[in-house]
Design a protein around this motif. Structure first.
Motif, mmCIF file in Angstrom:
data_model
loop_
_atom_site.group_PDB
_atom_site.id
_atom_site.type_symbol
_atom_site.label_atom_id
_atom_site.label_comp_id
_atom_site.label_asym_id
_atom_site.label_seq_id
_atom_site.Cartn_x
_atom_site.Cartn_y
_atom_site.Cartn_z
ATOM 1 N N ASP A 133 -1.472 14.833 -16.486
ATOM 2 C CA ASP A 133 -1.216 16.232 -16.830
ATOM 3 C C ASP A 133 0.263 16.547 -17.036
ATOM 4 O O ASP A 133 0.600 17.653 -17.445
ATOM 5 C CB ASP A 133 -1.774 17.150 -15.744
ATOM 6 N N ALA A 134 1.126 15.605 -16.759
ATOM 7 C CA ALA A 134 2.571 15.830 -16.929
ATOM 8 C C ALA A 134 2.946 15.704 -18.402
ATOM 9 O O ALA A 134 2.294 15.004 -19.171
ATOM 10 C CB ALA A 134 3.357 14.814 -16.106
ATOM 11 N N ALA A 135 4.008 16.393 -18.780
ATOM 12 C CA ALA A 135 4.522 16.266 -20.139
ATOM 13 C C ALA A 135 5.232 14.925 -20.266
ATOM 14 O O ALA A 135 5.929 14.500 -19.353
ATOM 15 C CB ALA A 135 5.485 17.412 -20.427
ATOM 16 N N HIS A 136 5.014 14.254 -21.378
ATOM 17 C CA HIS A 136 5.625 12.951 -21.628
ATOM 18 C C HIS A 136 6.545 13.080 -22.831
ATOM 19 O O HIS A 136 6.136 13.601 -23.871
ATOM 20 C CB HIS A 136 4.577 11.882 -21.914
ATOM 21 N N GLY A 137 7.780 12.612 -22.700
ATOM 22 C CA GLY A 137 8.727 12.644 -23.807
ATOM 23 C C GLY A 137 9.290 11.281 -24.087
ATOM 24 O O GLY A 137 9.138 10.347 -23.290
ATOM 25 N N ILE A 138 9.929 11.149 -25.242
ATOM 26 C CA ILE A 138 10.546 9.879 -25.612
ATOM 27 C C ILE A 138 12.059 10.065 -25.641
ATOM 28 O O ILE A 138 12.563 11.117 -26.063
ATOM 29 C CB ILE A 138 10.031 9.352 -26.970
ATOM 30 N N CYS A 139 12.767 9.091 -25.186
ATOM 31 C CA CYS A 139 14.233 9.115 -25.164
ATOM 32 C C CYS A 139 14.753 9.146 -26.601
ATOM 33 O O CYS A 139 14.352 8.346 -27.438
ATOM 34 C CB CYS A 139 14.725 7.874 -24.434
ATOM 35 N N ALA A 140 15.637 10.105 -26.902
ATOM 36 C CA ALA A 140 16.168 10.253 -28.251
ATOM 37 C C ALA A 140 16.937 9.008 -28.681
ATOM 38 O O ALA A 140 16.925 8.637 -29.866
ATOM 39 C CB ALA A 140 17.055 11.481 -28.328
ATOM 40 N N TYR A 141 17.612 8.352 -27.762
ATOM 41 C CA TYR A 141 18.360 7.138 -28.090
ATOM 42 C C TYR A 141 17.415 6.048 -28.578
ATOM 43 O O TYR A 141 17.667 5.393 -29.573
ATOM 44 C CB TYR A 141 19.152 6.672 -26.862
ATOM 45 N N HIS A 142 16.319 5.850 -27.867
ATOM 46 C CA HIS A 142 15.363 4.815 -28.249
ATOM 47 C C HIS A 142 14.602 5.204 -29.514
ATOM 48 O O HIS A 142 14.190 4.347 -30.289
ATOM 49 C CB HIS A 142 14.398 4.528 -27.108
#
Length: 109
Positions: free
Chosen positions: A98-107
């Motif tokens: 249920d947590a929000a998942h994000g991607i690292c902008a650098y990667h």
């Protein structure tokens, strides 16, 4: 390993955005160092937890994220940021569905 004062600080003061990643150890023991960090109000890196594993795989990340889940009081407001490694992604989906998942902008770049 997570230090009690860091856990309390995270639950009461720090933004609930956790960045997780791993780095390979090239010493005699090999393996990987799994880390979970945040940023405080002054944009300073705030260590939450770290652990050692044999490899960066789903099993290692599942173990690590289960330990982190036990530390967090407000699970419904947490966001996890990572490089979306398959092991991390699978473990996040299982442990923090249920947590929000994000991607690292650098990667991402």
């Amino acid at each position: 390993m997570a230090i009690g004062a860091f856990i309390e600080g995270f639950n009461y003061v720090i933004r609930l955005v956790i960045c997780i990643d791993a780095t390979y150890l090239k010493v005699r023991t090999r393996g990987v160092l799994l880390v979970a960090v945040c940023k405080d109000g002054n944009e300073i890196i705030y260590s939450l937890a770290f652990g050692f594993a044999n490899s960066e795989c789903t099993e290692s990340w599942t173990w690590f994220l289960k330990k982190i889940r036990k530390l967090i009081q407000y699970l419904n407001r947490v966001m996890l940021v990572s490089d979306r490694h398959n092991g991390i992604f699978n473990a996040m989906e299982a442990i923090f569905p249920d947590a929000a998942h994000g991607i690292c902008a650098y990667h991402l770049a």
